[in-house]
Design a protein around this motif. Structure first.
Motif, short mmCIF file in Angstrom:
data_model
loop_
_atom_site.label_atom_id
_atom_site.label_comp_id
_atom_site.label_asym_id
_atom_site.label_seq_id
_atom_site.Cartn_x
_atom_site.Cartn_y
_atom_site.Cartn_z
N GLU A 154 0.86 -1.20 0.19
CA GLU A 154 -0.10 0.02 0.11
C GLU A 154 0.84 1.48 0.13
OE1 GLU A 154 -3.68 2.09 2.57
OE2 GLU A 154 -3.09 0.27 3.01
N ILE A 155 0.89 1.95 -1.14
CA ILE A 155 1.84 3.14 -1.12
C ILE A 155 1.15 4.38 -1.02
CG2 ILE A 155 3.38 4.39 -2.78
CD1 ILE A 155 3.81 1.76 -4.38
N GLU A 156 1.50 5.16 -0.06
CA GLU A 156 0.89 6.34 0.54
C GLU A 156 1.85 7.20 0.50
OE1 GLU A 156 -1.98 6.08 3.68
OE2 GLU A 156 -1.18 3.99 4.07
N PHE A 157 2.15 8.07 -0.68
CA PHE A 157 3.05 9.18 -0.96
C PHE A 157 3.31 9.97 0.29
CE2 PHE A 157 2.06 8.08 -5.50
CZ PHE A 157 3.37 7.54 -5.64
N GLY A 158 4.31 10.35 1.02
CA GLY A 158 4.45 11.33 1.83
C GLY A 158 4.19 10.69 3.39
N LYS A 159 4.00 9.50 3.30
CA LYS A 159 3.85 8.92 4.84
C LYS A 159 4.96 8.06 5.13
CE LYS A 159 0.98 5.78 7.36
NZ LYS A 159 -0.47 5.03 7.10
N GLU A 160 5.46 8.23 6.28
CA GLU A 160 6.56 7.59 6.94
C GLU A 160 6.25 6.28 7.46
OE1 GLU A 160 9.74 7.38 10.57
OE2 GLU A 160 9.47 9.46 9.38
N ASP A 161 6.40 5.11 7.01
CA ASP A 161 5.82 3.80 7.32
C ASP A 161 7.03 2.81 7.67
OD1 ASP A 161 4.39 1.33 7.49
OD2 ASP A 161 2.85 1.92 5.82
N ILE A 162 7.02 2.08 8.79
CA ILE A 162 7.90 1.08 8.98
C ILE A 162 7.88 -0.18 7.98
CG2 ILE A 162 6.46 -0.17 10.84
CD1 ILE A 162 9.40 -0.46 12.35
N LYS A 163 6.68 -0.45 7.48
CA LYS A 163 6.52 -1.59 6.62
C LYS A 163 7.09 -1.17 5.25
CE LYS A 163 2.06 -3.09 8.68
NZ LYS A 163 0.72 -3.38 8.39
N ILE A 164 6.95 0.04 4.99
CA ILE A 164 7.68 0.53 3.49
C ILE A 164 8.92 0.51 3.62
CG2 ILE A 164 7.96 2.69 2.10
CD1 ILE A 164 5.28 1.14 1.72
N GLY A 165 9.62 0.82 4.94
CA GLY A 165 11.11 0.61 5.21
C GLY A 165 11.51 -0.51 4.92
N ALA A 166 10.81 -1.68 5.34
CA ALA A 166 11.14 -2.80 5.29
C ALA A 166 11.22 -3.73 3.75
CB ALA A 166 10.16 -4.02 6.01
N PHE A 167 10.37 -2.89 2.91
CA PHE A 167 10.64 -3.17 1.43
C PHE A 167 11.61 -2.57 0.83
CE2 PHE A 167 5.88 -3.91 1.83
CZ PHE A 167 5.71 -5.11 1.57
N ALA A 168 12.06 -1.35 1.44
CA ALA A 168 13.44 -0.64 0.79
C ALA A 168 14.45 -1.49 1.11
CB ALA A 168 13.36 0.58 1.56
N ILE A 169 14.34 -2.10 2.41
CA ILE A 169 15.61 -3.03 2.61
C ILE A 169 15.74 -4.22 1.88
CG2 ILE A 169 16.87 -4.20 4.60
CD1 ILE A 169 16.91 -1.14 4.59
N LYS A 170 14.55 -4.97 1.55
CA LYS A 170 14.47 -5.94 0.77
C LYS A 170 15.24 -5.90 -0.69
CE LYS A 170 10.46 -8.54 2.36
NZ LYS A 170 9.10 -9.06 2.05
N SER A 171 14.94 -4.47 -1.14
CA SER A 171 15.26 -4.16 -2.58
C SER A 171 16.83 -3.94 -2.27
CB SER A 171 14.55 -2.66 -3.07
OG SER A 171 15.32 -2.22 -3.90
N LEU A 172 17.14 -3.13 -1.42
CA LEU A 172 18.66 -2.92 -1.17
C LEU A 172 19.50 -4.19 -1.05
CD1 LEU A 172 21.35 -1.08 -0.76
CD2 LEU A 172 20.58 -1.03 1.49
N GLU A 173 19.08 -5.20 -0.26
CA GLU A 173 19.57 -6.34 -0.06
C GLU A 173 19.80 -7.40 -1.36
OE1 GLU A 173 18.78 -7.21 4.69
OE2 GLU A 173 17.76 -7.94 3.27
N ALA A 174 18.73 -7.21 -2.10
CA ALA A 174 18.52 -8.16 -3.26
C ALA A 174 19.57 -7.49 -4.25
CB ALA A 174 17.15 -8.13 -4.00
N ALA A 175 19.70 -6.16 -4.45
CA ALA A 175 20.54 -5.46 -5.40
C ALA A 175 22.00 -5.65 -4.85
CB ALA A 175 20.20 -3.92 -5.24
#
Length: 350
Positions: free
Chosen positions: A86-107
């Protein structure tokens, strides 16, 4: 062998609620960039489809589940997850942070395994990425652990390069972190990067003082006289063109920075405030000193404009092109140093 111009650029998606998706789309809307590289975005097909619809993008993504299935001449999306987001522009969200780390780790995994050639990271939120498994203040510290070499935050443009002795360190702790060993290590990293990554044969490096007016002979602190000057003197004796310490308050305003190939600041804001003032929107954050190439734009998630179509992609675009140039320079340097009689790099790079 893969041709040099088909450099594979891995892209971590960053904070999905920030401007990362928008600046990535805007960068690759111009299909001419695909003549220089093959992009692979580490995210999910659903997330990128959301961005495409929201920003009315014309990009046709090529979705893959394995890097060896990528398609040159297309914008590839490597699926790091299948979960709905669930993308909500402008909102700080710890769940979104977890997806950012999944991306970084895979890359990063793909980078370590040579499945991609360079990594460009979209902005993250340093607060919502923290977890029991990820306790780093940012990209640089994480990559320093995962990759080989001595990392250094190196802010670059075509005409200005600023490195840091200390980066994400509280101001009250800066002086205790700066040691002779650290100074020598960071200057060596900058020196080698200028030669290998930027083709500068005899680099000239300026170093900014720790204290105001470089301590005024001990009146405003003794660190410049006790630590910095002796370390610089030792480095000069070894033949490197290193100058300073210079008083930071007048160094940039007097245009003295134009006389050097790189400037090393003692702490984060001492270097980044003048850098971003002089080059905001065009600068690139490069992690020098590692065995792999990583760049990023010189800005953050910009929640205040996320989703509004107002984000400027120029810094991200420069990060992509900088990564490509540095990669090619490294290949050229390795070929020339391994075979000094060879005047030009081969068409194939491996």
């Amino acid at each position: 062998m893969k041709q040099e111009e088909n450099i594979i650029v891995g892209i971590s998606i960053g904070d999905l609620n920030g401007i990362g998706g928008e600046i990535i789309l805007k960068t690759f809307e111009d299909s001419r960039i695909l003549d220089f590289c093959t992009p692979v975005i580490f995210a999910s097909a659903k997330a990128m489809a959301f961005y495409k619809t929201h920003f009315k993008s014309q990009i046709n993504f090529y979705n893959i589940n394995a890097i060896d299935k990528l398609s040159h001449g297309k914008v590839n999306v490597f699926n790091c997850w299948n979960d709905p987001v669930e993308i909500e522009f402008g909102k700080e969200d710890i769940k979104i942070g977890a997806f950012a780390i999944k991306s970084l780790e895979a890359a990063t995994k793909a980078l370590k395994h040579n499945e991609i050639d360079v990594l460009v990271t979209a902005p993250i939120n340093k607060h919502n990425i923290q977890s029991e498994d990820f306790k780093f203040p940012g990209h640089t510290d994480y990559l320093a652990q995962e990759l080989e070499g001595e990392s250094l935050m190196f802010m670059i443009t075509d005409t200005l390069r600023v490195g840091l002795l200390t980066d994400h360190v509280p101001v009250k702790d800066v002086s205790t972190h700066i040691t002779s060993e650290l100074i020598e290590q960071k200057i060596e990293t900058v020196y080698n990067s200028l030669k290998k990554d930027f083709k500068i044969q005899k680099p000239k490096i300026a170093v900014l003082g720790i204290n105001p007016h470089t301590g005024d002979n001990g009146v405003i602190g003794s660190e410049d006289d006790d630590v910095l000057r002796p370390a610089l003197h030792k480095i000069k004796e070894n033949g490197k063109l290193v100058f300073g310490p210079y008083a930071a308050d007048s160094f940039f305003g007097s245009n003295n920075y134009k006389n050097f190939d790189a400037i090393i600041a003692s702490y984060h804001d001492q270097g980044l405030i003048p850098f971003k003032t002089l080059s905001f929107g065009q600068g690139v954050n490069y992690t020098a000193g590692l065995d792999k190439v990583r760049t990023s734009p010189d800005h953050g998630t910009a929640y205040e404009i996320a989703g509004k179509g107002k984000a400027d992609e120029n810094s991200f675009k420069e990060a992509v092109f900088s990564a490509i140039r540095i990669y090619k320079n490294r290949v050229s340097y390795q070929q020339l140093t391994s075979n000094p009689l060879k005047k030009a790099p081969r068409k194939d790079r491996r």
